[in-house]
Each structure stands twice: as structure tokens, then as C-alpha cells.
Enzyme design. Structure first.
Site, short mmCIF file in Angstrom:
data_model
loop_
_atom_site.label_atom_id
_atom_site.label_comp_id
_atom_site.label_asym_id
_atom_site.label_seq_id
_atom_site.Cartn_x
_atom_site.Cartn_y
_atom_site.Cartn_z
N GLY A 13 41.00 -26.79 31.39
CA GLY A 13 40.03 -25.87 31.96
C GLY A 13 38.60 -26.37 31.95
O GLY A 13 37.67 -25.56 31.88
N SER A 14 38.37 -27.68 32.05
CA SER A 14 36.99 -28.17 32.04
C SER A 14 36.24 -27.72 33.29
O SER A 14 35.02 -27.47 33.24
CB SER A 14 36.94 -29.68 31.89
OG SER A 14 37.43 -30.34 33.04
N ARG A 66 59.70 -18.42 42.77
CA ARG A 66 58.27 -18.63 42.91
C ARG A 66 57.59 -17.37 43.43
O ARG A 66 56.48 -17.02 43.00
CB ARG A 66 58.01 -19.80 43.88
CG ARG A 66 56.54 -20.17 44.00
CD ARG A 66 56.34 -21.40 44.86
NE ARG A 66 56.68 -21.17 46.24
CZ ARG A 66 56.43 -22.02 47.23
NH1 ARG A 66 55.87 -23.19 46.96
NH2 ARG A 66 56.76 -21.76 48.47
N MET A 91 48.57 -26.08 38.20
CA MET A 91 49.59 -27.02 38.64
C MET A 91 50.83 -26.32 39.18
O MET A 91 51.96 -26.66 38.82
CB MET A 91 49.95 -27.97 37.50
CG MET A 91 48.75 -28.66 36.87
SD MET A 91 47.76 -29.59 38.06
CE MET A 91 48.86 -30.97 38.38
N ILE A 93 52.40 -24.70 43.04
CA ILE A 93 52.23 -24.47 44.47
C ILE A 93 52.44 -22.98 44.72
O ILE A 93 53.46 -22.41 44.33
CB ILE A 93 53.22 -25.31 45.29
CG1 ILE A 93 52.94 -26.80 45.06
CG2 ILE A 93 53.10 -24.97 46.78
CD1 ILE A 93 53.94 -27.72 45.74
N HIS A 110 40.58 -31.20 43.88
CA HIS A 110 41.59 -32.26 43.76
C HIS A 110 40.88 -33.57 43.43
O HIS A 110 39.89 -33.93 44.07
CB HIS A 110 42.37 -32.41 45.07
CG HIS A 110 43.43 -33.48 44.99
ND1 HIS A 110 44.58 -33.34 44.24
CD2 HIS A 110 43.49 -34.72 45.55
CE1 HIS A 110 45.30 -34.43 44.34
NE2 HIS A 110 44.67 -35.28 45.12
N ASP A 146 47.45 -29.49 48.76
CA ASP A 146 46.30 -30.38 48.93
C ASP A 146 46.03 -30.68 50.40
O ASP A 146 45.76 -31.83 50.78
CB ASP A 146 46.52 -31.70 48.16
CG ASP A 146 46.65 -31.47 46.66
OD1 ASP A 146 46.08 -30.49 46.16
OD2 ASP A 146 47.33 -32.28 45.99
#
Length: 226
Positions: A13-14, A66, A91, A93, A110, A146
Site C-alpha cells: 500500500g505505498s 469472481r 492484484m 481482475i 501500473h 492494464d
């Protein structure tokens, strides 16, 4: 009114911290309403709690599909009345239904110059390929990984044989600058999307000082405070 955000994380979480710092400095006109993690040990949760931000853990493996996972995350976001979603090292989709719920209100960072080197290991893949320029990209999220329209990119030289970790460290410094800037543009309503092209409407603000970043190129240019 500040733009209300939900930030999704999977790890350290930077980039979340970079957003928190800019909000506290008064240069990012946003409020983080919720931080969601799909891993209970994600350090991003600790960062959020240290700053009094509500958190929610939704473990993807606890759900049969999902879509079920995404619906649970969406319920949490809606309960906290977030207007936009920021993917800060998330991370997973997301399903088309989730993406459409936040059409042009969801940003991702990204660590490569898209469309080159998509996926989970952009820095390593770029270093292994032997590129001479690498960097990072903030883009709108669409249904393809992406892939969405590019908002801002930053580039740095890549040195032969330096490896993915060394390249990633230099790219990360740029991530922490361009991601809050992109969120601020979103908050100001200055991002106009035409097909795949994102146009930034002008504002009379001085440019940012990039002297601490060494050799780099950022487009559109960063503004003061970022």
C-alpha cells in the site's frame, strides 16, 4: 466537496500512503472513505487504520466466483458512499459489471509504460527484456487488464543488467508522484476521454519541481504540489 474514494489494495500500500500524504498536505482534494483488501495481511490495511480510515477485508478465495467477490466489494464501497475507486496495487481482475459501475471513475497504476509489459511483473519483464526506457502508467480501468485509456505516464532510463528490483525502486518514486496527481485531476473533473485519448483541460498552475527524481520524463507535466 472532496472526491470520496475507495482504495483497493493487495499488499504494502505505498501508493495508498502517497494518497494519504497528499490529502494531509492539502494538495489532493479527496477523502478516502474505505480501504478494501483481498488479503487479511495486506500492510495497506495497517496504513489505513493508522490514519483512521475504515477498512474491509474481502478474501477472494472465500467466494465461489469472481462475480460474487466483486459484488461483496461493491456493496462495501456503496455502503461508504465512495464516488471513485482507486486500485493501488490491487492484484485482482475485476468483472465487467464492477467496471461499468465506476465507468471513468476508476484509476489504476501500473509499473510499466503501457501497452508494453502488462501483468503482475511489469518491472521485471521490462528489465529482463533489456529495455532502455521504462516507467509507470496511470490509466482508467476497463474490462481488459492494464488496457484502459492512459491518463499520465512517467519514464526513467533503464540500465543494462540492473534487474527488476532496482528498476522497480526507481519507478516507485515516480508512481508516488503521478498517481496522486491523476486522482487530483479526476477530482477536479479535468479528464476528458475521447475514444482512447484522455485530454486534460488546462489550469493555471506552476509546474512541479522534479529535481529530486533525477532524469525522468512525465507527460502530462506534474503540477505544483505533486
Amino acid at each position: 466537496m472532496p472526491l470520496s474514494l475507495a482504495v483497493l489494495v493487495s499488499g504494502g500500500g505505498s501508493n495508498l500512503q502517497a494518497l494519504i500524504d497528499r490529502i494531509e498536505q492539502g494538495v489532493l482534494d479527496a477523502e478516502i472513505k474505505l480501504v478494501v483488501a483481498n488479503k487479511p495481511d495486506a500492510y495497506g490495511l495497517i496504513r489505513a487504520r493508522k490514519n483512521g480510515i475504515p477498512t474491509k477485508v474481502v478474501v477472494h478465495s472465500d467466494f465461489p466466483s469472481r462475480g460474487d467477490f466483486d459484488r461483496e466489494v461493491l456493496r462495501a464501497i456503496e455502503a461508504h458512499q465512495a464516488e471513485a475507486v482507486i486500485l493501488a496495487g490491487f492484484m485482482r481482475i475485476l468483472s465487467p459489471g464492477f467496471v461499468q459501475a465506476f465507468h471513468r471513475r476508476m484509476l489504476n497504476i501500473h509499473p510499466a509504460l503501457l501497452p508494453s509489459f502488462p501483468g503482475a511483473h511489469g518491472q521485471r519483464d521490462a528489465a529482463d527484456y533489456g529495455v532502455r526506457i521504462s516507467g509507470c502508467t496511470v490509466h482508467f480501468v476497463d474490462e481488459i487488464m492494464d488496457h484502459g485509456p492512459v491518463v499520465i505516464q512517467a519514464a526513467v532510463p533503464a540500465e543494462p543488467g540492473e534487474g527488476g528490483d532496482a528498476l522497480a525502486a526507481r519507478i516507485l518514486k515516480l508512481e508516488h508522484r503521478i498517481f496522486p496527481q491523476a486522482v487530483q485531476w479526476l477530482a477536479e473533473g479535468r479528464l476528458i476521454t475521447e475514444d482512447r485519448h484522455v485530454r486534460l483541460t488546462p489550469a493555471k498552475r506552476p509546474p512541479a519541481d522534479l529535481s529530486d527524481l533525477g532524469v525522468c520524463l512525465v507527460n502530462p507535466p506534474l503540477e505544483q504540489g505533486f
